[in-house]
Design a protein around this motif. Structure first.
Motif, PDB file in Angstrom:
ATOM      1  N   ALA A 155      -3.091   1.835   1.677  1.00 50.17           N
ATOM      2  CA  ALA A 155      -2.917   1.864   3.276  1.00 50.17           C
ATOM      3  C   ALA A 155      -4.138   0.578   3.134  1.00 50.17           C
ATOM      4  CB  ALA A 155      -3.651   2.907   3.793  1.00 50.17           C
TER       5      ALA A 155
ATOM      6  N   ALA B 245      -2.802  -2.474   2.347  1.00 54.49           N
ATOM      7  CA  ALA B 245      -2.078  -3.180   3.140  1.00 54.49           C
ATOM      8  C   ALA B 245      -2.410  -3.688   4.012  1.00 54.49           C
ATOM      9  CB  ALA B 245      -1.125  -2.377   3.703  1.00 54.49           C
TER      10      ALA B 245
ATOM     11  N   GLU C 227       4.302   1.280   2.163  1.00 54.49           N
ATOM     12  CA  GLU C 227       3.027   0.640   2.713  1.00 54.49           C
ATOM     13  C   GLU C 227       2.695  -0.653   1.378  1.00 54.49           C
ATOM     14  OE1 GLU C 227       0.571   3.980   3.317  1.00 54.49           O
ATOM     15  OE2 GLU C 227       0.173   3.258   5.227  1.00 54.49           O
TER      16      GLU C 227
END
Lengths: 218, 218
Positions: free
Chosen positions: B45, B48, B118
């Motif tokens: 996460a 990204a 992701e």
DNA sequence: CCGCTCGGTCAACGCTTGTAGAGTGAAGCG
DNA sequence: CGCTTCACTCTACAAGCGTTGACCGAGCGG
């Protein structure tokens, strides 16, 4: 503590014939301007090549053959150096009798595939990882999109179509100039333009008196 | 200063059964796997969201509520953590009765605009500033391009057309998912698909009025 | 000719980062 | 019950970064 240099006249770009300047060719001020321009040039190139984060003040200084502290003295901050370096000719100066929308789009981003300004490349390179560059890119792209949208029929999602066209060209530019995809690098620019024109036309011309020809009738 | 008390990892609280319970469900190995998965998740996460460089080991560790050294112990290196985090489902498992090329292209990149993995976003985010991510992206994009090109007539620059289509979609994805351009964010995914389909068709179907290749759709 | 100005350099600080190694306490096994 | 194992933490280090302030020497006005 934060020495901000007084606004120097907008430097760089173009032969600046100093108007009524009795300065000798290599006077102190001239040298200073030359050095500053050199730093700005190298910074732009490095930013375009490696992006904001991976470009260090020290690297810029080394490339310009000066001391890192001098770069700081000139620009105060790395961010400021970046902004100054990137501030260069985004607008299409042409605007003359450009024919269709597709051609204008290709001219603004696509056709310059061979050589679009380094400032633009620096922004493109850094826009995904640096907030400032991202803001700059959003701004420039938004302007481009609005300008394209203004030329589209108002009843058919002009903003959306414009955004798709512009971002698609951005992607192609990235693949070509920044990622150096072989499939794109080996193609001549006019071939790219020839292939892209109908696609852009399809995006920007919704339904010219019926669906596009070639649709195999069932 | 940042003492995070270890919270009971399993959501099975309530009337606490005696700790003497030799629950194999939360064995040592299971806990380890859970922690590793949590770290991997948060890392993905963050990568990204901020890209490789701006994502620090410490930030990942904090997000996963573990010690930074543990992340190192698990993955050895920040690069390795990135590669492990990114390694996730790039291939379209569907492949079933997809009709035309445009639809397949839209499915592989465009249609997932609402939620593509992701790991892909992390690669996209970092590919312009990190060499490893760039290599990864070139590889994945090359495969995609080759796959698309294989479905195009061999006598009309299939690789180039495929590359243009794929990179264009990448640009749109970037504008949408990473740059968050308002013009793209406000549009529903199927509207995007509807607008893009004819453009992709124009890119992949050379000249319908010309001599149709022997390939006839069944 | 002197002294101020100013382009330019040197050495250093403080901070963050990736990373290494010793340590700790509970789970597992005999 | 006692020893081993292993997930996990603490502390620390070296390197690289942006940034700073003292310093130097040549140009230039008086």
């Amino acid at each position: 503590m934060n020495r901000v240099p007084p606004d120097p006249p907008p430097p760089s770009s173009g032969t600046g014939p100093s108007p009524a300047a009795p300065v000798s060719s290599t006077s102190r001020a001239a040298r200073r301007r030359a050095t500053e321009g050199r730093v700005l040039d190298r910074a732009r190139a490095l930013f375009a090549e490696r992006g904001f984060e991976r470009t260090t003040i020290r690297a810029v200084a080394a490339a310009a053959e000066v001391d890192p502290a001098l770069v700081m003295q000139y620009f105060g901050t790395k961010r400021n150096l970046f902004e100054q370096a990137v501030r260069a000719v985004p607008e299409p100066a042409a605007g003359a009798g450009t024919d269709d929308l597709p051609d204008r789009l290709l001219a603004s981003l696509g056709l310059k595939l061979g050589g679009l300004p380094e400032g633009t490349l620096a922004t493109l390179r850094s826009m995904l990882t640096d907030p400032t560059a991202a803001e700059h890119a959003r701004e420039a792209l938004g302007a481009q999109i609005a300008s394209v949208a203004a030329a589209l029929p108002a009843d058919e999602d002009p903003e959306l179509r414009a955004a798709l066209a512009v971002t698609a060209l951005v992607g192609i530019t990235i693949g070509h100039q920044l990622l150096h995809l072989p499939a794109l690098r080996d193609a001549p620019a006019d071939r790219l333009a020839a292939l892209l024109r109908p696609a852009l036309a399809a995006l920007t011309e919704p339904h010219p008196a019926g669906p596009a020809p070639g649709e195999s009738a069932p």
